[in-house]
Design a protein around this motif. Structure first.
Motif, PDB file in Angstrom:
ATOM      1  N   UNK A  59       0.847  -1.203   0.000  1.00  0.00           N
ATOM      2  CA  UNK A  59       0.000   0.000   0.000  1.00  0.00           C
ATOM      3  C   UNK A  59       0.879   1.248   0.000  1.00  0.00           C
ATOM      4  N   UNK A  60       1.913   1.258   0.822  1.00  0.00           N
ATOM      5  CA  UNK A  60       2.791   2.426   0.894  1.00  0.00           C
ATOM      6  C   UNK A  60       3.573   2.581  -0.395  1.00  0.00           C
ATOM      7  N   UNK A  61       4.092   1.463  -0.940  1.00  0.00           N
ATOM      8  CA  UNK A  61       4.917   1.558  -2.143  1.00  0.00           C
ATOM      9  C   UNK A  61       4.138   2.179  -3.287  1.00  0.00           C
ATOM     10  N   UNK A  62       2.936   1.668  -3.504  1.00  0.00           N
ATOM     11  CA  UNK A  62       2.197   2.155  -4.657  1.00  0.00           C
ATOM     12  C   UNK A  62       1.662   3.559  -4.451  1.00  0.00           C
ATOM     13  N   UNK A  63       1.579   3.988  -3.211  1.00  0.00           N
ATOM     14  CA  UNK A  63       1.196   5.385  -2.953  1.00  0.00           C
ATOM     15  C   UNK A  63       2.358   6.316  -3.164  1.00  0.00           C
ATOM     16  N   UNK A  64       3.492   5.966  -2.613  1.00  0.00           N
ATOM     17  CA  UNK A  64       4.557   6.958  -2.506  1.00  0.00           C
ATOM     18  C   UNK A  64       5.756   6.690  -3.384  1.00  0.00           C
ATOM     19  N   UNK A  65       5.985   5.454  -3.797  1.00  0.00           N
ATOM     20  CA  UNK A  65       7.268   5.131  -4.425  1.00  0.00           C
ATOM     21  C   UNK A  65       7.152   4.780  -5.892  1.00  0.00           C
ATOM     22  N   UNK A  66       5.954   4.308  -6.297  1.00  0.00           N
ATOM     23  CA  UNK A  66       5.863   3.746  -7.646  1.00  0.00           C
ATOM     24  C   UNK A  66       6.095   4.776  -8.732  1.00  0.00           C
ATOM     25  N   UNK A  67       5.753   6.039  -8.465  1.00  0.00           N
ATOM     26  CA  UNK A  67       5.954   7.052  -9.514  1.00  0.00           C
ATOM     27  C   UNK A  67       7.401   7.155  -9.929  1.00  0.00           C
ATOM     28  N   UNK A  68       8.305   6.958  -9.012  1.00  0.00           N
ATOM     29  CA  UNK A  68       9.716   7.104  -9.362  1.00  0.00           C
ATOM     30  C   UNK A  68      10.410   5.762  -9.561  1.00  0.00           C
ATOM     31  N   UNK A  69       9.944   4.754  -8.863  1.00  0.00           N
ATOM     32  CA  UNK A  69      10.642   3.476  -8.960  1.00  0.00           C
ATOM     33  C   UNK A  69       9.893   2.462  -9.799  1.00  0.00           C
ATOM     34  N   UNK A  70       8.727   2.833 -10.282  1.00  0.00           N
ATOM     35  CA  UNK A  70       8.043   1.947 -11.228  1.00  0.00           C
ATOM     36  C   UNK A  70       7.016   1.045 -10.581  1.00  0.00           C
ATOM     37  N   UNK A  71       5.995   0.696 -11.364  1.00  0.00           N
ATOM     38  CA  UNK A  71       4.937  -0.164 -10.877  1.00  0.00           C
ATOM     39  C   UNK A  71       5.434  -1.556 -10.536  1.00  0.00           C
ATOM     40  N   UNK A  72       6.517  -1.968 -11.162  1.00  0.00           N
ATOM     41  CA  UNK A  72       7.047  -3.304 -10.877  1.00  0.00           C
ATOM     42  C   UNK A  72       8.416  -3.200 -10.230  1.00  0.00           C
ATOM     43  N   UNK A  73       8.752  -2.001  -9.751  1.00  0.00           N
ATOM     44  CA  UNK A  73      10.078  -1.814  -9.197  1.00  0.00           C
ATOM     45  C   UNK A  73      11.165  -1.792 -10.251  1.00  0.00           C
ATOM     46  N   UNK A  74      10.755  -1.575 -11.492  1.00  0.00           N
ATOM     47  CA  UNK A  74      11.748  -1.663 -12.579  1.00  0.00           C
ATOM     48  C   UNK A  74      12.586  -0.414 -12.700  1.00  0.00           C
ATOM     49  N   UNK A  75      12.204   0.657 -11.988  1.00  0.00           N
ATOM     50  CA  UNK A  75      13.000   1.879 -12.015  1.00  0.00           C
ATOM     51  C   UNK A  75      12.554   2.818 -13.120  1.00  0.00           C
ATOM     52  N   UNK A  76      12.288   4.044 -12.764  1.00  0.00           N
ATOM     53  CA  UNK A  76      11.975   5.080 -13.764  1.00  0.00           C
ATOM     54  C   UNK A  76      12.939   6.233 -13.503  1.00  0.00           C
TER      55      UNK A  76
END
Lengths: 275, 378, 536
Positions: free
Chosen positions: B49-66
């Motif tokens: 829940x926290x990752x997709x709220x706060x981190x996914x925009x920069x680190x990617x929906x799959x953690x692939x890195x943006x």
């Protein structure tokens, strides 16, 4: 009191007195009512106070007669006639009361008591199991995993969390030396200048392999059990009291169990040094 | 006889108690494992829940890195063969374990980049247990690293309410240049790497975690808005709490980026382009900006004044004396090595303090840009 | 002397007699043979040795020697007082054990609970018993009070016994409430926040304002004062947790133990009241029992108690092991109150009162009056008769009061009156923020990845559990008056190894006629055991 018979009169006056007292008490007990503990007595003709007094005397007599009962059971009559054969005086020995057979209720009470003991014992064991601490890997008391080793004879690597010195001993082999001095519990230190362990508290000294070479300590440093795994994960060596240094090699995984300690050997006087 | 049946019942009850406790005890080891897995799973859910709220925009929906580095790689999450720690930690020569590395990075952020400090210990919004849950979620990727999970990537909004999507004109092919002030840059930052859109709304009556920003520049003025970005706790809106907005935007954004952001807030409809796509800007980089963002200028001066590290003025092409007395020419190869492996050659009179991980933090293009810039400083 | 004894009796005889005298000392007055006779059920000797322990032993001195036979019928008292005491002892023991693994600080408390449930052998078992016996104790104490009311046993001379009993009831409720906070999960944190907020609402009695002005600078000081005392800070945090812990493990148990001895001494002193029809009105002969009506504690009544407590133990253990699982929600989040936050069930009546109106009047004044009336009942009820037919009004009032409490408790349930917007309610019903719900009961592997739109979803007979839930979702939206033109979409997708994302979307027309949308996203891991963890 029906089970204690009055004895036939014997030669001395003491016995006579005792026998008489017993008879009196037996009679009184059979005729009177239950003394009971309740201070409120029964309805009756005599006054409350008199009844109470009677009860008091009865209970005192009760105590007395119990003492006498004990005396009769435990002590041989002091002045029994000597030189009389045992068979001719069967009354001199105290009589045994008729034995009570176990009935169902008594048996069940014992069965219940046994079940209770079982449950309580189980509860005690379960509580101990509950309370015993369990250590995680990486916590002191648990297992530490290391994959690198220092050079043989070189300065040992300090492991702060695990409270041990990870040593590639001069003698050959890896050993995890517990940081606590075997004298009185201080933490000894590695001295670069003298290339050995020295304890600041009372001066105990140990060589690089952990052997005691001087000082009030009387045994070598304690160590933790080390299990060695090869690159496939198979265990290939382990510390035991007879095999204190495990194989030192590259590419091996070492698991140091700080929950299992092996005491150091008693000091070898041939290793002692002067200063 | 009184009580016989009751004693039977009582004994049977106690025997039953004994048997039940015994059965429970026999199943305990298996149950404890199940429950340990249960709480592990629940922690992953909280972390997700926290990752997709706060981190996914920069680190990617799959953690692939943006914008931020990839997190779902075996390099980061899987122990190297024969080792107990993953390759990235070994390369950094990091002394602790993976969990402490991740928790530390998330809690304290990476000054000089857009990675804010998320932990309450550093002024951020998340408690230690929340960060621990986040790390558990990230480490869970190690079970199957590199995989793409789920359907089409989409941003999941906080509180169950999606932001009303900005009306699209032409999808953004590339993000606007970071070294030119523009409303487009502000819009790109707002909805993208700076992460503003996670907490602030623009088009609705009430804000989400943060206050609604409609007409904020018109109402409060540029200075107010600038101050509240660089020092959020300095001015807390009524009915909102301090300590939630990341404190590190002052370090993360350049002046151009900051002003662009405020331009966008002032006049959002002036933006010509729409919410960002995956960036890999082929735009030539401004070496000075990169150096500033990466934090080089905190230790190296540009005008010859003494600082923690050697000055860059007049560095390129000249002789440098090392601590062992030898002298080398500061050519491109020397500068490249000095950036990616600073400990190899220490300049005389200076200490080995330069961070050793610039190879991970900067792309080769960025390093080249810095070197090109140093070449310009005579 | 000893030698002579051995020679006269034989060694076995001597040792046997010695053992008997030791045995008699341990039993405080009953030698072995008489003990066996007691167990056998034989009539006692004269004088009766079974009376000695009641005056000489510590454990039995507080128990009556004998009871009137009319009060020993199980249905006279249902032994509820004994049950309450036993449950308290169970709580003391299980609580003491649990203290090994728990420390009352916000940094540790929740992690300690997780460890207790997943890394301590028998940890869940002991915790479940502790929680179950606590709830059972509240029920037992309330039923005991109700029984005492029904038999009129609070009347002269037992008025003060009743008063100590009400103190014990309040202490029991607060013991339960203070323990509620300790797991430091969302349920604990918010339930106790509500409770202590009521303390904060305490009104300052008129005329006492000057105290506040002098000490605190404000005349409305009582609520704030009580709140700070309880919580140690304006909000619940480390201070509140520690204070509640001390209340729970030290202060309140001391109160219970002290008042219990007060209470029980009085009970034995006056004796258990006889059934009313066996006595004259206003007469109380409970502690003057004629010899032919006596039933002695040793051994008949003792057997009754043994049987009852053994069965209760078995029930506690079996229910904890097979049916009951005390739940643990997410860790306490002071920034977010979950939907459907409730007080513990024994405070539902209070929450029901709060929903009626002003929180000061209905939350403090009314309960305060009720408590005072409960204390004062024996002094207000001047009817000396304990017989049912003489007490019609009192009994009617009692039953009415009890039914009001039930109605208020029902009103206190989350279903009544506290409603979120309809779309949120629907999602909360299917996948609540805390707890199980239909979706989490479906095995993880059966939640097939896909998009399920209620407008187009058919499913195929025989329906799988998941399909049935989707159809329920469809029905629920269709029949909700707050969701005109409503439809829903459930999306299930993979979100990581062993992790699924479940997204609920409900589209409907809002009150202004505009299209509105509600979206909520959850994550579900294959190992999480909600259905097992949240039973009742």
């Amino acid at each position: 009191m029906a089970d204690i018979e009055t004895k036939p009169p014997v030669t001395t006056g003491k016995e006579e007195q005792r026998a008489a007292a017993r008879t009196r008490v037996a009679e009184r007990a059979q005729s009177g009512d239950t003394p009971g503990v309740s201070p409120d007595g029964e309805e009756g003709g005599i006054s409350e106070a008199a009844r109470r007094f009677q009860a008091l005397k009865q209970s005192q007599a009760l105590k007395q007669s119990r003492k006498e009962r004990e005396a009769a059971l435990l002590h041989r009559a002091v002045d029994i006639a000597p030189r009389v054969s045992a068979e001719s005086l069967p009354e001199a020995r105290p009589q045994k009361a008729p034995s009570l057979p176990i009935n169902r209720r008594e048996f069940l009470t014992y069965a219940w008591g046994g079940a209770l003991t079982l449950v309580l014992a189980q509860g005690g064991l379960a509580t101990l199991w509950f309370a015993y601490p369990r250590f995680k890997a990486g916590e002191f008391g648990g297992v530490f995993t290391l994959t690198s080793i220092p050079e043989r004879g070189a300065k040992p690597v300090e492991n702060l969390q695990g409270k041990f010195w990870w040593t590639n001993a001069e003698e050959g082999g890896m050993i995890a030396l517990y940081k606590v001095c075997t004298h009185l519990g201080c933490l000894y230190e590695w001295k670069d200048q003298t290339r050995r362990f020295e304890c600041p508290c009372h001066g105990s000294k140990f060589n690089q392999s952990g052997r005691n070479i001087q000082g009030p300590a009387t045994r070598d440093l304690d160590q933790f059990v080390v299990t060695v795994l090869d690159s496939a994960g198979n265990p290939i060596d382990q510390t035991t009291p007879d095999h204190r240094y495990v194989v030192a090699g590259e590419g091996l995984t070492y698991k140091i169990d700080t929950g299992r300690k092996i005491q150091g050997r008693p000091s070898d006087p041939s290793l002692a040094v002067e200063a | 006889m009184y009580g016989v049946s009751r004693l039977v019942i009582a004994t049977m009850a106690l025997v039953g108690t004994f048997v039940v406790v015994l059965l429970t005890a026999a199943q305990e080891p298996a149950r404890m494992e199940r429950y340990a897995a249960n709480f592990h799973g629940r922690e992953i859910e909280v972390g997700a829940q926290i990752y997709f709220e706060a981190c996914a925009t920069c680190h990617g929906q799959h953690g692939e890195g943006l914008v931020g580095p990839a997190l779902n790689t075996a390099d980061l999450l899987v122990p190297a063969p024969g080792q107990t720690r993953p390759p990235r930690l070994l390369a950094l020569n990091y002394s602790g374990d993976l969990r402490s590395y991740l928790e530390g990075t998330i809690t304290y952020g990476r000054p000089g980049t857009v990675m804010p400090a998320w932990g309450q210990a550093a002024g951020g919004p998340y408690r230690p247990d929340q960060i621990a849950a986040l790390v558990t979620f990230i480490m869970n990727w190690g079970l199957d690293p590199g995989k793409q999970w789920g359907g089409a990537p989409e941003r999941v909004a906080i509180g169950g309410v999606e932001p009303v999507p900005v009306v699209a004109a032409v999808p953004m092919a590339t993000p606007p240049p970071r070294n030119i002030r523009s409303v487009d840059l502000g819009k790109y930052l707002f909805h993208g790497p700076a992460g503003c859109a996670e907490c602030h709304t623009f088009d609705m009556a009430t804000g989400k975690t943060g206050p609604d920003l409609t007409d904020i520049v018109q109402n409060k003025g540029r200075d107010y808005v600038r101050t509240s970005i660089v020092n959020p706790n300095g001015m807390v809106a009524p009915d909102h709490a301090p300590g939630i907005m990341p404190q590190t935007f002052a370090f993360a954004l350049t002046d151009i980026e900051l002003e662009s952001l405020i331009d966008y807030l002032e006049n959002p409809t002036a933006a010509t382009q729409v919410v960002f796509a995956t960036p890999t800007p082929p735009v030539p980089l401004d070496g000075k900006q990169v150096a500033q963002n990466a934090g080089c200028l905190a230790c190296h001066s540009l005008d010859g004044s003494p600082m923690v590290g050697p000055t860059w003025q007049g560095l390129f092409g000249h002789e440098v004396e090392l601590e062992d007395g030898s002298k080398v020419i500061a050519d491109e190869a020397y500068l490249y090595e000095a950036i990616v492996n600073p400990a190899a050659k220490i300049v005389k009179g200076y200490q080995n303090l330069m961070p050793p991980n610039y190879e991970q933090l900067l792309t080769p293009e960025q390093i080249t840009a810095i070197i090109e810039y140093i070449k310009l400083l005579h | 002397m000893v030698g002579q004894d051995i020679r006269s009796r034989g060694l076995r005889g001597y040792l046997g007699a010695k053992a008997d005298s030791v045995f008699e000392r341990i039993t405080a007055g009953i030698p072995w043979r008489d003990f066996r006779k007691m167990l056998r059920g034989d009539p006692p000797d004269r004088p009766n040795p079974r009376l000695k322990p009641h005056s000489e032993s510590f454990w039995l001195h507080i128990k009556p020697t004998y009871y009137h036979e009319s009060v020993t019928r199980f249905t006279h008292t249902f032994r509820l007082g004994l049950l309450s005491t036993y449950l308290f002892v169970v709580e003391l023991i299980t609580g003491l054990i649990l203290m090994i693994w728990y420390a009352p600080t916000p940094e540790r408390a929740y992690a300690d609970m997780v460890r207790l449930l997943s890394n301590v052998p028998m940890g869940q078992f002991v915790r479940d018993i502790h929680r179950l016996a606590a709830e059972a104790m509240v029920i037992a104490v309330v039923l005991h009070m109700f029984r005492t009311f029904l038999t009129g046993s609070y009347k002269k001379p037992r008025q003060f016994t009743w008063v100590t009993g009400v103190v014990l009831l309040i202490a029991t409720l607060f013991l339960s409430f203070s323990g509620y906070l300790l797991p430091w999960d969302q349920l604990a944190f918010w339930a106790v926040t509500i409770g202590t907020s009521m303390a904060e609402a305490s009104p300052t009695p008129p005329g006492a304002g000057w105290i506040g002005t002098a000490l605190f600078g404000t005349s409305d000081w009582v609520g704030q004062f009580v709140n700070l005392l309880l919580r140690g800070a304006p909000d619940i945090g480390a201070g509140g947790l520690l204070r509640f812990y001390l209340l729970h493990v030290f202060f309140l148990p001391l109160v219970v133990i002290f008042f219990f001895f007060f209470h029980y001494y009085k009970v034995v002193h006056f004796g258990i009241s006889l059934p009313a029809k066996e006595e004259e009105v206003g007469q109380d002969t409970a502690n003057r029992v004629p010899a032919d009506k006596r039933r002695y504690y040793l051994m008949d009544i003792a057997i009754d108690e043994i049987a009852l407590l053994s069965v209760v133990t078995f029930v506690l253990v079996a229910v904890s092991a097979f049916f009951y699982d005390a739940k643990l929600e997410h860790i306490a989040n002071p920034l977010k109150t979950p939907l459907h936050t409730t007080a513990p069930w024994y405070f539902y009546w209070l929450q029901g009162l709060l929903k009626i109106g002003d929180k000061v009047f209905w939350g403090l004044v009314v309960p305060g009056i009720l408590i005072v009336l409960t204390f004062a009942l024996p002094y207000l009820d001047y009817n000396p008769s304990r017989r049912g037919k003489d007490r019609r009004y009192a009994l009617a009032a009692g039953f009415l009061f009890a039914s009001w409490i039930v109605v208020l408790s029902f009103m206190g349930l989350p279903l009544y009156a506290v409603q979120s917007p309809p779309a949120e309610e629907v999602v909360q019903e299917f996948m609540p923020e805390e707890g199980v719900g239909p979706i989490r009961e479906i095995p993880w592997s059966e939640l097939e990845i896909g998009v399920y739109d209620t407008r187009t979803f058919q499913g195929s007979v025989p329906y799988s559990e998941f399909e049935r839930v989707i159809l329920e979702f469809k029905e629920r939206i269709a029949h909700d008056p707050g969701l005109p033109n409503g439809s829903g979409i459930i999306t299930v997708e993979a979100a990581g190894p062993g992790l699924k994302r479940i997204k609920f979307q409900i589209d409907y027309t809002d009150r202004d006629g505009k299209p509105a949308q509600f979206i909520k996203t959850f994550y579900l891991h294959e190992s999480s055991l909600y259905w097992e963890q949240f039973t009742f």
